[in-house]
Design a protein around this motif. Structure first.
Motif, mmCIF file in Angstrom:
data_model
loop_
_atom_site.group_PDB
_atom_site.id
_atom_site.type_symbol
_atom_site.label_atom_id
_atom_site.label_comp_id
_atom_site.label_asym_id
_atom_site.label_seq_id
_atom_site.Cartn_x
_atom_site.Cartn_y
_atom_site.Cartn_z
ATOM 1 N N LEU A 255 0.512 -1.335 -0.004
ATOM 2 C CA LEU A 255 0.192 -0.205 0.034
ATOM 3 C C LEU A 255 0.626 1.347 0.090
ATOM 4 C CD1 LEU A 255 -2.989 -1.096 2.566
ATOM 5 C CD2 LEU A 255 -3.057 -0.709 0.833
ATOM 6 N N HIS A 256 0.494 2.184 -1.016
ATOM 7 C CA HIS A 256 0.670 3.402 -0.644
ATOM 8 C C HIS A 256 0.089 4.287 -0.364
ATOM 9 C CE1 HIS A 256 2.831 7.592 -3.448
ATOM 10 N NE2 HIS A 256 4.008 6.985 -2.278
ATOM 11 N N PRO A 257 0.659 4.875 0.744
ATOM 12 C CA PRO A 257 -0.482 5.811 1.713
ATOM 13 C C PRO A 257 -1.262 7.168 1.051
ATOM 14 C CG PRO A 257 0.849 4.652 3.364
ATOM 15 C CD PRO A 257 1.460 4.628 1.679
ATOM 16 N N PRO A 258 -0.131 7.769 0.280
ATOM 17 C CA PRO A 258 -0.425 9.104 -0.543
ATOM 18 C C PRO A 258 -1.565 8.605 -1.551
ATOM 19 C CG PRO A 258 1.666 9.334 -0.117
ATOM 20 C CD PRO A 258 1.349 7.872 0.403
ATOM 21 N N THR A 259 -1.282 7.011 -2.316
ATOM 22 C CA THR A 259 -1.721 7.383 -3.086
ATOM 23 C C THR A 259 -3.627 6.838 -2.639
ATOM 24 O OG1 THR A 259 -0.202 5.859 -4.618
ATOM 25 C CG2 THR A 259 -2.686 5.096 -5.504
ATOM 26 N N VAL A 260 -3.312 5.997 -1.764
ATOM 27 C CA VAL A 260 -4.888 5.466 -1.640
ATOM 28 C C VAL A 260 -5.237 7.213 -0.986
ATOM 29 C CG1 VAL A 260 -6.184 4.332 0.485
ATOM 30 C CG2 VAL A 260 -3.969 3.704 -0.283
ATOM 31 N N GLU A 261 -4.420 7.757 -0.348
ATOM 32 C CA GLU A 261 -5.310 8.864 0.137
ATOM 33 C C GLU A 261 -6.003 9.478 -1.120
ATOM 34 O OE1 GLU A 261 -6.263 12.145 2.416
ATOM 35 O OE2 GLU A 261 -5.523 9.975 3.029
ATOM 36 N N ARG A 262 -5.588 9.843 -2.785
ATOM 37 C CA ARG A 262 -6.060 10.363 -3.419
ATOM 38 C C ARG A 262 -7.049 9.414 -3.927
ATOM 39 N NH1 ARG A 262 -6.231 9.535 -8.697
ATOM 40 N NH2 ARG A 262 -4.311 7.364 -8.731
ATOM 41 N N ILE A 263 -7.348 8.332 -3.985
ATOM 42 C CA ILE A 263 -8.181 7.418 -4.347
ATOM 43 C C ILE A 263 -9.701 7.965 -3.704
ATOM 44 C CG2 ILE A 263 -9.189 5.521 -5.109
ATOM 45 C CD1 ILE A 263 -6.230 4.345 -6.148
ATOM 46 N N ALA A 264 -9.096 8.322 -2.264
ATOM 47 C CA ALA A 264 -10.048 8.003 -1.684
ATOM 48 C C ALA A 264 -11.031 9.586 -1.439
ATOM 49 C CB ALA A 264 -9.388 8.619 -0.333
ATOM 50 N N ASN B 197 -6.431 -3.931 2.322
ATOM 51 C CA ASN B 197 -6.639 -2.547 1.079
ATOM 52 C C ASN B 197 -8.331 -2.133 1.744
ATOM 53 O OD1 ASN B 197 -4.791 -3.309 -0.460
ATOM 54 N ND2 ASN B 197 -5.877 -4.266 -1.496
ATOM 55 N N ALA B 198 -9.543 -3.238 2.463
ATOM 56 C CA ALA B 198 -10.359 -2.382 2.002
ATOM 57 C C ALA B 198 -10.635 -1.423 3.287
ATOM 58 C CB ALA B 198 -12.013 -3.218 2.222
ATOM 59 N N LEU B 199 -9.759 -2.164 4.100
ATOM 60 C CA LEU B 199 -9.817 -1.211 5.518
ATOM 61 C C LEU B 199 -8.885 -0.399 5.229
ATOM 62 C CD1 LEU B 199 -8.987 -4.288 8.371
ATOM 63 C CD2 LEU B 199 -11.552 -3.149 7.715
ATOM 64 N N ALA B 200 -7.916 -0.063 4.704
ATOM 65 C CA ALA B 200 -6.656 1.545 4.703
ATOM 66 C C ALA B 200 -7.942 1.865 3.876
ATOM 67 C CB ALA B 200 -5.759 0.774 3.639
ATOM 68 N N MET B 201 -8.736 1.706 3.010
ATOM 69 C CA MET B 201 -9.558 3.223 2.258
ATOM 70 C C MET B 201 -10.191 3.435 2.794
ATOM 71 S SD MET B 201 -10.291 4.630 -0.553
ATOM 72 C CE MET B 201 -9.027 3.624 -1.540
ATOM 73 N N GLN B 202 -10.994 2.546 3.953
ATOM 74 C CA GLN B 202 -11.602 3.114 4.999
ATOM 75 C C GLN B 202 -11.790 4.485 5.908
ATOM 76 O OE1 GLN B 202 -13.680 0.655 8.080
ATOM 77 N NE2 GLN B 202 -15.358 1.072 8.224
ATOM 78 N N SER B 203 -10.159 4.010 6.269
ATOM 79 C CA SER B 203 -9.338 5.083 6.967
ATOM 80 C C SER B 203 -9.209 5.691 6.720
ATOM 81 C CB SER B 203 -7.681 4.123 7.263
ATOM 82 O OG SER B 203 -6.937 4.722 8.267
ATOM 83 N N SER B 204 -9.112 5.838 5.236
ATOM 84 C CA SER B 204 -8.713 7.356 4.648
ATOM 85 C C SER B 204 -9.763 7.811 4.349
ATOM 86 C CB SER B 204 -8.233 6.756 3.182
ATOM 87 O OG SER B 204 -6.419 6.945 3.171
ATOM 88 N N LEU B 205 -11.697 7.220 3.664
ATOM 89 C CA LEU B 205 -12.420 7.821 3.579
ATOM 90 C C LEU B 205 -12.976 9.156 4.740
ATOM 91 C CD1 LEU B 205 -13.821 5.755 1.057
ATOM 92 C CD2 LEU B 205 -13.724 7.858 0.959
ATOM 93 N N VAL C 217 -16.477 11.245 5.724
ATOM 94 C CA VAL C 217 -16.928 10.177 4.464
ATOM 95 C C VAL C 217 -17.194 8.821 5.748
ATOM 96 C CG1 VAL C 217 -17.483 9.450 2.848
ATOM 97 C CG2 VAL C 217 -15.740 10.664 2.801
ATOM 98 N N TYR C 218 -18.159 8.446 6.490
ATOM 99 C CA TYR C 218 -18.898 7.572 6.663
ATOM 100 C C TYR C 218 -19.257 5.931 5.976
ATOM 101 C CZ TYR C 218 -20.439 10.020 10.581
ATOM 102 O OH TYR C 218 -20.368 11.632 11.200
ATOM 103 N N THR C 219 -17.817 4.638 6.086
ATOM 104 C CA THR C 219 -18.062 4.049 5.128
ATOM 105 C C THR C 219 -18.170 2.851 5.915
ATOM 106 O OG1 THR C 219 -16.070 5.437 4.854
ATOM 107 C CG2 THR C 219 -16.011 3.200 3.867
ATOM 108 N N ARG C 220 -18.198 1.918 5.709
ATOM 109 C CA ARG C 220 -18.504 -0.205 5.847
ATOM 110 C C ARG C 220 -17.184 -1.300 5.537
ATOM 111 N NH1 ARG C 220 -19.852 3.391 9.786
ATOM 112 N NH2 ARG C 220 -22.141 2.728 10.843
#
Length: 243
Positions: free
Chosen positions: A30-39, A88-96, A101-104
Motif C-alpha cells: 500500500l502507498h498511503p498517498p495513493t490511497v488518500e488520492r483515490i479516497a 485494502n478495504a480497511l486502508a480505504m475505509q481509514s482514508s475515507l 465520509v462514513y464507511t462500512r
C-alpha cells in the motif's frame, strides 16, 4: 453567474479498482498517498449525492491465481487473496473516514472484529444512509475473482452501473495501448464483443453476469484527476460496455 452543478448520470454505482491501483510507484503493498488520492476521488462523487459501493482487489498483497501457479493449493491461495482484499478495504475505509465520509467494510468472510458480515438488506440500508460500502473478501468462495464479486454485489445492491477504474488507460482498446501505438479505443462496445474479442475489461464470468442483468460497465482512467466525477458529469474519456 455561478456555474450550475451538473446532475450526476447515476444515483447508485459500484466502483471496482484493482489492488495494484493502491501500490502507487511502489512494486508491492500500500502507498498511503495513493490511497488518500483515490479516497478524495470517491469523496468528490459522494459529495454529489451519489450512493457508492466499492470492491478492491488484492493483487498488491497476494494474488491467488499466481500463488496456485507456484504450487500452492488453489483454494488456500484464493482464500489468502480474499484476506488481502480485506486489508485494502480497511486502508480505504481509514482514508475515507479521515475525509469525513462514513464507511462500512462488509466482508464475505466472517471476521466480526474488523468488518461487518455481508447481509444484503443491511448493506442496502447503509447505502440509503449515504455510507460508502466497501465489499471485501470477494464472493467468499474460491475460484471467483473480485471482478465477479463486483458484478455480483452491483446486482444485489441494484447499482445502476459498474465503474472500472484503470491506471494509465482511458477506456477499452482493441490491443494494449502501452505496447501498440496504433491501438484503437472504443467509445462503446457490447458485452458479446468483449467476450468474442477477448478484450481486457473483466473476466468472462463477470462480463456474462453483467450482460445477463443489463448492467453497464464504464471503464475510465483512475489516475486522471476528477476522472471518476467527470464520468458522472458526462465529461472525460471512457468506454461504456453495454448491450
Amino acid at each position: 453567474m455561478a456555474e450550475t452543478a451538473q446532475e450526476p448520470t447515476y444515483k447508485r454505482v459500484l466502483l471496482k479498482i484493482s489492488g495494484e491501483a493502491l501500490m502507487g510507484p511502489q512494486g508491492f503493498g500500500l502507498h498511503p498517498p495513493t490511497v488518500e488520492r483515490i479516497a478524495e476521488e470517491v469523496k468528490s462523487v459522494h459529495d454529489m449525492g451519489v450512493e457508492i459501493c466499492m470492491v478492491i482487489g488484492g493483487g498488491n498483497i497476494f494474488r491467488g491465481l499466481a500463488g496456485s501457479a507456484q504450487g500452492m493449493e488453489r483454494t488456500t491461495a484464493d482464500y489468502m487473496g480474499m484476506l488481502a482484499t480485506v486489508m485494502n478495504a480497511l486502508a480505504m475505509q481509514s482514508s475515507l473516514e479521515g475525509l469525513g465520509v462514513y464507511t462500512r467494510v462488509i466482508s464475505a468472510i466472517t471476521m466480526n472484529e474488523v468488518a461487518e458480515p455481508y447481509i444484503r438488506r443491511r448493506a442496502v440500508r447503509h447505502l440509503e444512509k449515504k455510507r460508502v460500502c466497501i465489499f471485501a473478501g470477494g464472493t467468499g468462495n474460491p475460484y471467483f475473482t473480485t471482478d465477479t464479486a463486483a458484478t455480483l454485489r452491483a446486482n444485489e445492491m441494484n447499482c445502476e452501473a459498474i465503474f472500472m477504474g484503470k491506471n494509465g488507460v482511458d477506456g477499452v482498446y482493441d490491443s494494449d495501448p502501452k505496447t501498440n501505438p496504433d491501438a484503437k479505443r472504443f467509445e462503446h462496445v457490447t458485452y458479446d464483443e468483449v467476450l468474442q474479442k477477448h478484450l481486457k475489461v473483466m473476466d468472462a464470468s463477470a462480463i456474462a453476469l453483467a450482460r445477463d442483468n443489463h448492467k453497464p460497465i464504464i471503464v475510465f482512467p483512475l489516475d486522471e484527476p476528477n476522472g471518476f466525477k467527470g464520468v458522472l458529469e458526462g465529461k472525460g474519456t471512457y468506454t461504456v460496455v453495454r448491450d
